[in-house]
Design a protein around this motif. Structure first.
Motif, PDB file in Angstrom:
ATOM      1  N   TYR A  82       0.762  -1.184   0.095  1.00 40.77           N
ATOM      2  CA  TYR A  82      -0.025  -0.100  -0.163  1.00 40.77           C
ATOM      3  C   TYR A  82       0.961   1.276  -0.029  1.00 40.77           C
ATOM      4  O   TYR A  82       0.504   2.196  -0.678  1.00 40.77           O
ATOM      5  N   ASN A  83       1.961   1.073   0.630  1.00 46.97           N
ATOM      6  CA  ASN A  83       2.873   2.109   0.640  1.00 46.97           C
ATOM      7  C   ASN A  83       4.501   1.615   0.576  1.00 46.97           C
ATOM      8  O   ASN A  83       4.628   0.433   1.219  1.00 46.97           O
ATOM      9  N   SER A  84       5.288   2.198   0.418  1.00 47.43           N
ATOM     10  CA  SER A  84       6.865   1.883   0.475  1.00 47.43           C
ATOM     11  C   SER A  84       7.256   1.541   1.948  1.00 47.43           C
ATOM     12  O   SER A  84       6.715   2.397   2.819  1.00 47.43           O
ATOM     13  N   GLY A  85       7.464   0.430   2.032  1.00 46.63           N
ATOM     14  CA  GLY A  85       8.020   0.066   3.283  1.00 46.63           C
ATOM     15  C   GLY A  85       6.978  -1.036   4.258  1.00 46.63           C
ATOM     16  O   GLY A  85       7.151  -1.360   5.154  1.00 46.63           O
ATOM     17  N   HIS A  86       5.967  -1.230   3.424  1.00 55.30           N
ATOM     18  CA  HIS A  86       5.058  -2.192   3.884  1.00 55.30           C
ATOM     19  C   HIS A  86       5.222  -3.359   3.999  1.00 55.30           C
ATOM     20  O   HIS A  86       5.601  -4.077   3.382  1.00 55.30           O
ATOM     21  N   ASP A 127       5.074   9.374   9.480  1.00 58.31           N
ATOM     22  CA  ASP A 127       4.283  10.097  10.543  1.00 58.31           C
ATOM     23  C   ASP A 127       3.329   9.233  11.265  1.00 58.31           C
ATOM     24  O   ASP A 127       2.870   9.554  12.113  1.00 58.31           O
ATOM     25  N   GLY A 128       2.945   7.967  10.955  1.00 60.74           N
ATOM     26  CA  GLY A 128       1.841   7.181  11.737  1.00 60.74           C
ATOM     27  C   GLY A 128       2.165   5.590  10.764  1.00 60.74           C
ATOM     28  O   GLY A 128       2.922   5.520   9.906  1.00 60.74           O
ATOM     29  N   PHE A 129       1.398   4.881  11.427  1.00 62.19           N
ATOM     30  CA  PHE A 129       1.299   3.438  10.870  1.00 62.19           C
ATOM     31  C   PHE A 129      -0.221   3.041  10.978  1.00 62.19           C
ATOM     32  O   PHE A 129      -0.905   3.457  11.495  1.00 62.19           O
ATOM     33  N   ASN A 130      -0.527   1.990   9.923  1.00 62.54           N
ATOM     34  CA  ASN A 130      -1.665   1.173   9.920  1.00 62.54           C
ATOM     35  C   ASN A 130      -1.175  -0.141  10.444  1.00 62.54           C
ATOM     36  O   ASN A 130      -0.086  -0.575   9.498  1.00 62.54           O
ATOM     37  N   ILE A 131      -1.669  -0.874  11.168  1.00 61.16           N
ATOM     38  CA  ILE A 131      -1.262  -2.060  11.683  1.00 61.16           C
ATOM     39  C   ILE A 131      -2.487  -3.080  11.840  1.00 61.16           C
ATOM     40  O   ILE A 131      -3.555  -2.777  12.502  1.00 61.16           O
ATOM     41  N   GLY A 132      -2.611  -4.119  11.365  1.00 60.24           N
ATOM     42  CA  GLY A 132      -3.497  -4.978  11.377  1.00 60.24           C
ATOM     43  C   GLY A 132      -3.413  -6.359  10.765  1.00 60.24           C
ATOM     44  O   GLY A 132      -2.686  -6.669  10.037  1.00 60.24           O
ATOM     45  N   ARG A 154       3.013   5.539   7.269  1.00 69.85           N
ATOM     46  CA  ARG A 154       1.917   6.469   6.619  1.00 69.85           C
ATOM     47  C   ARG A 154       2.352   7.720   6.903  1.00 69.85           C
ATOM     48  O   ARG A 154       3.111   7.914   7.754  1.00 69.85           O
ATOM     49  N   TRP A 155       2.414   8.659   5.736  1.00 72.27           N
ATOM     50  CA  TRP A 155       3.022  10.118   5.972  1.00 72.27           C
ATOM     51  C   TRP A 155       1.847  11.018   5.734  1.00 72.27           C
ATOM     52  O   TRP A 155       0.759  10.698   5.118  1.00 72.27           O
ATOM     53  N   ALA A 156       2.026  12.096   6.202  1.00 76.21           N
ATOM     54  CA  ALA A 156       0.916  13.171   6.284  1.00 76.21           C
ATOM     55  C   ALA A 156       0.682  13.465   4.818  1.00 76.21           C
ATOM     56  O   ALA A 156      -0.723  13.683   4.604  1.00 76.21           O
ATOM     57  N   GLN A 157       1.427  13.221   3.870  1.00 76.53           N
ATOM     58  CA  GLN A 157       1.036  13.490   2.568  1.00 76.53           C
ATOM     59  C   GLN A 157       1.027  12.378   1.573  1.00 76.53           C
ATOM     60  O   GLN A 157       0.983  12.530   0.267  1.00 76.53           O
TER      61      GLN A 157
END
Length: 189
Positions: A82-86, A127-132, A154-157
């Motif tokens: 979903y994003n780089s580093g997932h 800036d944050g994460f989605n974990i699940g 996750r990043w703000a932008q």
């Protein structure tokens, strides 16, 4: 050759029996051809023998995109991020559900998830994460037969309309580069 139905009065009928007729017909979608995903489409639950999370530990870290190996679990990049580093954290044992994991597996999945967060933050400055975890195919698990936890930086932008309007996800880094950076920053020992 039959036609697919008549067009408006005086127009040529639309031909649906000849796929080459439709090539290049514009619509609102851009196509991103991903033939490597056919394994997931054709075999929704590959079972233990074809499970990518069972095969991955038998390969080199680079080939399997493995960032770190523990005693009961390992961390690897998501092949369809979903994003780089997932990252995904998986137990070595082929189990489907979190409540089937041993206390040792649960502890190491949790510990590796915390380490992954620290490493991703250090390398990517997110800036944050989605974990699940998605438990079962009905809940969205792509590989429902092998437990895995998602850690998505996750990043703000990072959210924009590109996926919605263009039906495309832009990823600024190649998987091999991300794997190398995260593996280098992962604590040794």
């Amino acid at each position: 050759m039959g036609d697919g139905g008549a067009g408006a009065a005086g127009e040529e009928p639309v031909r649906v029996d000849d796929p080459s007729y439709l090539v290049g017909v514009p619509d609102e979608f851009q196509r991103l051809w991903t033939p490597h995903r056919m394994v997931y489409i054709q075999q929704a639950d590959p079972g233990h023998e074809g499970c990518p999370f069972c095969v991955a530990p038998t390969l080199s870290d680079e080939d399997a995109l493995i960032v770190a190996r523990g005693e009961h679990a390992f961390a690897l990049l998501n092949l369809f991020p979903y994003n780089s580093g997932h990252l995904l954290v998986c137990p070595y044992r082929h189990i489907a559900l979190y409540d089937e994991a041993t206390p040792e597996e649960v502890a190491e999945i949790g510990s590796m998830t915390q380490t992954a967060m620290r490493v991703i933050r250090e390398v990517s400055h997110n800036d944050g994460f989605n974990i699940g975890m998605n438990q079962g195919a009905i809940a969205g698990a792509g590989i429902a037969s092998h437990l895995h936890q998602h850690i998505v930086p996750r990043w703000a932008q990072d959210a924009n309309f590109f996926p919605i309007i263009a039906k495309t996800k832009a990823l600024p880094q190649l998987l091999g580069e991300v794997r190398a950076a995260l593996a280098e920053a992962w604590p040794k020992g």
